[in-house]
Design a protein around this motif. Sequence first.
Motif, PDB file in Angstrom:
ATOM      1  N   ARG A 109      81.465  35.851  92.813  1.00 28.43           N
ATOM      2  CA  ARG A 109      81.116  37.131  92.202  1.00 28.43           C
ATOM      3  C   ARG A 109      82.179  38.189  92.461  1.00 28.43           C
ATOM      4  NH1 ARG A 109      78.755  34.529  89.525  1.00 28.43           N
ATOM      5  NH2 ARG A 109      76.535  34.320  89.106  1.00 28.43           N
TER       6      ARG A 109
ATOM      7  N   THR B  62      80.434  22.655  90.937  1.00 26.34           N
ATOM      8  CA  THR B  62      80.407  22.924  89.504  1.00 26.34           C
ATOM      9  C   THR B  62      81.719  23.529  89.037  1.00 26.34           C
ATOM     10  OG1 THR B  62      79.432  25.084  89.876  1.00 26.34           O
ATOM     11  CG2 THR B  62      77.922  23.277  89.470  1.00 26.34           C
ATOM     12  N   THR B  63      82.494  24.087  89.983  1.00 29.51           N
ATOM     13  CA  THR B  63      83.726  24.745  89.546  1.00 29.51           C
ATOM     14  C   THR B  63      84.956  23.858  89.699  1.00 29.51           C
ATOM     15  OG1 THR B  63      83.658  25.828  91.677  1.00 29.51           O
ATOM     16  CG2 THR B  63      83.104  27.154  89.777  1.00 29.51           C
ATOM     17  N   VAL B  64      84.934  22.977  90.700  1.00 26.27           N
ATOM     18  CA  VAL B  64      86.058  22.048  90.819  1.00 26.27           C
ATOM     19  C   VAL B  64      85.518  20.631  90.708  1.00 26.27           C
ATOM     20  CG1 VAL B  64      87.508  23.583  92.182  1.00 26.27           C
ATOM     21  CG2 VAL B  64      85.921  22.074  93.338  1.00 26.27           C
ATOM     22  N   ASP B  65      86.410  19.681  90.570  1.00 29.31           N
ATOM     23  CA  ASP B  65      86.012  18.299  90.389  1.00 29.31           C
ATOM     24  C   ASP B  65      85.187  17.805  91.590  1.00 29.31           C
ATOM     25  OD1 ASP B  65      85.790  15.707  89.716  1.00 29.31           O
ATOM     26  OD2 ASP B  65      87.821  15.168  90.328  1.00 29.31           O
TER      27      ASP B  65
ATOM     28  N   LYS C 275      92.902  22.714  84.327  1.00 33.12           N
ATOM     29  CA  LYS C 275      92.149  21.485  84.548  1.00 33.12           C
ATOM     30  C   LYS C 275      91.451  20.971  83.287  1.00 33.12           C
ATOM     31  CE  LYS C 275      88.331  19.820  87.336  1.00 33.12           C
ATOM     32  NZ  LYS C 275      87.142  20.133  86.584  1.00 33.12           N
TER      33      LYS C 275
ATOM     34  N   ASP D 100      86.192  28.465  81.333  1.00 34.60           N
ATOM     35  CA  ASP D 100      87.162  27.846  82.234  1.00 34.60           C
ATOM     36  C   ASP D 100      87.606  26.478  81.709  1.00 34.60           C
ATOM     37  OD1 ASP D 100      87.010  29.999  83.880  1.00 34.60           O
ATOM     38  OD2 ASP D 100      85.661  29.075  85.341  1.00 34.60           O
TER      39      ASP D 100
ATOM     40  N   SER E 262      84.185  36.511  84.321  1.00 34.45           N
ATOM     41  CA  SER E 262      82.833  36.783  83.825  1.00 34.45           C
ATOM     42  C   SER E 262      82.451  38.246  83.935  1.00 34.45           C
ATOM     43  CB  SER E 262      81.832  35.947  84.619  1.00 34.45           C
ATOM     44  OG  SER E 262      81.824  36.374  85.956  1.00 34.45           O
ATOM     45  N   GLN E 263      81.412  38.595  83.230  1.00 31.84           N
ATOM     46  CA  GLN E 263      80.804  39.934  83.269  1.00 31.84           C
ATOM     47  C   GLN E 263      81.827  41.021  82.930  1.00 31.84           C
ATOM     48  OE1 GLN E 263      78.879  39.868  87.141  1.00 31.84           O
ATOM     49  NE2 GLN E 263      77.060  38.947  86.244  1.00 31.84           N
TER      50      GLN E 263
ATOM     51  N   ARG F   9      80.550   8.838  84.797  1.00 25.52           N
ATOM     52  CA  ARG F   9      81.374   7.781  84.190  1.00 25.52           C
ATOM     53  C   ARG F   9      82.300   7.114  85.206  1.00 25.52           C
ATOM     54  NH1 ARG F   9      83.200  11.709  79.486  1.00 25.52           N
ATOM     55  NH2 ARG F   9      83.291  12.918  81.392  1.00 25.52           N
TER      56      ARG F   9
ATOM     57  N   VAL G 231      81.722  28.404  83.033  1.00 28.58           N
ATOM     58  CA  VAL G 231      82.034  26.977  82.973  1.00 28.58           C
ATOM     59  C   VAL G 231      82.727  26.623  81.660  1.00 28.58           C
ATOM     60  CG1 VAL G 231      81.093  24.645  83.030  1.00 28.58           C
ATOM     61  CG2 VAL G 231      80.111  26.403  84.486  1.00 28.58           C
TER      62      VAL G 231
END
Lengths: 256, 521
Positions: free
Chosen positions: B267, B301-304, A137, A131, A158-159, B344, A128
Amino acid sequence: MMDDVVRENVEASVILPYGDHKNDGVVQVSFTLPVPDGPLGDEAARQVMRLMSLKEPQVVESTPLGENYTFFVGYGKLTRPVEISKLKVARPLWDKLDAASIDRLVRERLGRPIIVVGAATGQDAHTVGLDAILNYKGFSGDHGLEAYSAFRVVNMGSQIPNESLVAKAIELRADAILVSQVVTQRNVHLSNLTNLVELLEAEGWRDKVVLVAGGPRITHALAVELGYDAGFGPGTRPSDVASYLTQEVLRRKSLY
Amino acid sequence: MLRLEIDGEKVEKCHEMASSVSSRVNQELGPFSTVAIERTVARFFGIDGVAKDDVPLPNVVVEHLKSQGRLEDGVALHLANACLYYGESPQEIAEKIALGKISLSQVPWQGREACQEKAFELVGVSLEKIREKRREREVLLESLPVKERPWLYVICATGNIYEDIIQAKMAASQGADVIAVIRSTGQSLLDYVPYGPTTEGYGGTYATQENFRLMRKALDEESEKLGRYVRLVNYCSGLCMPEIAFMGAVERLDMMLNDAMYGILFRDINMERTLVDQRFSRMINAYAGIIINTGEDNYLTTVDAFNAGPAVLASQFINYHFAKKAGLPDEYIGLGHAFQIDPRIEDSLTYEIAMALLVREIFGDCPVKYMPPTVHKSGDIFFAHVLDTCFNMVSVLTGQSIHLVGMLTEAIHTPLLQDRYLSISAARYMRTAARHLAENFFLEKDCLIQRRASEILDRTEKLLGEVSRKGLFQAIEEGTFAGVKRQRTGGKGREGVFRKSQWYFNPVEDLLVKELFRNEA
């Protein structure tokens, strides 16, 4: 009256925590002790606060968490002031630049993009932070390094074993390496970070790259102590890293 | 009653498309098995323990057969053949293989019929054990009923199973209904399952059969004390999905994280490997009565998160149909989603309610798992606690089933004892305080919640249309989910996928198919 206020500010080279009035020294603490809830537990909690140099320790809440554990909330007062003028703070020495200036500086002075390789190394699967700094982004409206023409970014993910990261950096003749470490259990991040420095030194590449560590438990002081050029902790924006890298890479080539 | 008006035809259309997407994948991958599946079959034969250098015996057997060029037949035939010829147990045969005393391809052939019969008999013992564990759970749930919903789910993962046990029991006594032991970081990429109790792990505790057993035993004691059955969760993902499904089944785990696509996207595990493994692992989950949890929260959690609704919903449809085709009934399909929109943003709470209601209503019989905010938490633990409170409220208001309790210190460290306590208390407060809140409301026609939900469903339908046109493989290659692109031929563990020979035989799969799809036959 005005004069007093001014003088007080000037003299504020020593400070105390501010609760509801100046210099009252009020501190709020919370912690768990492996004791049953009860008078002995409360006294143990007050003793913890005394050991923290807090005067008038008060236990305002004690709650059993299980059979032999109790959670405490307490207040106490700090009486020994912090001599603010004597403190030294380590932080990277760089100015915040805007995106346009960064792109222009690199184009005009370096004439090619700064090559950045980033990875979350070892067993760390958390990307997180990495990135947020590297990917287009970015984070909170602050675009990542990919969004700049000043950077060519390779985010290995990662890893990644330290060996692969070093090999990739050498292959690309990277100007900078960004390492992210989130997992900190049993201080695994420390040995991992140190190992990377050792590998780079063994390859004779340590001085050829700007080496940066980042993560929630990383501070600039810690990173420097471990042999890094800079460390970025929580709250870092991609533009902070971009500003730093631009200035450091250019400075090393006597272009800044 | 707080309910959305949902276009039933659109939902039906989404189901049809997701069903056909998953059917095509299953059909295409039908001719393949994997090393993990074969190791699982070896475990069903009763093979366990490790050889020298701690290599698990199931790995030894599978590697041995592979080196003999006969893995394509599956391990079952060759193991049964050796058991018949030598008159020994599979475990004894495996130990001799490890010592180089037996070569499976050299054992005189006892005939297919005899071998199959022997194989069914041997794996039958494990299947009976799984049925027994399932009955055991049913009896316990009867005598130690869990009365409140949503179930409060917390994580304990110190790296040391004995330490985990202390914290898990404490969390249960504070009100946790479900305990998840997070795995050691990186275990998902190990192509074997570590053996025995473990006391060292990073970011979590290794998933081993012994650790499962120790934790289940401790929670059984605590359940008895509390008069409430405390469920145990572990991860059935990564390169060993089906093996861990087996371990969870025989050690009476109650839920397992099992996502059809998570390994591929997050992964970088090979697509074919994951999709073949997930099917077999979910059949085992289904047979054991284990609730699966899917991982759509990860997209958020990875994209908006504001824009990720359709990807989450599309993935849920796909995960749902993969699960159905592996024999899982709705009550065992715990689809995941999360509360992750940037706080927000104006009306963020309203959007969260819309999504939570939408998922809840589309998958009405599924025990939907709702995950807490993590992305927009910082070191400000007080604000994090406020955010969790809003999450708790939305969860209760919209009738979620499994509630992963958010931690105020999420952004800082693995939870301290007091963090877990404070978070569980806050969730319990809301569960009681807002229990019948939803009954008091209905939605205005065309209100923001309604509009938002309809928009997400529309976009989901479009997205599924695209996936259905391209097929799942190409959709993933093009980055349809979470913006992550993976190649069908890329990723880890691909070398463990093989095409079955004409002699291939998997007695576990045959029996599971027979049992799980009995009514359809």
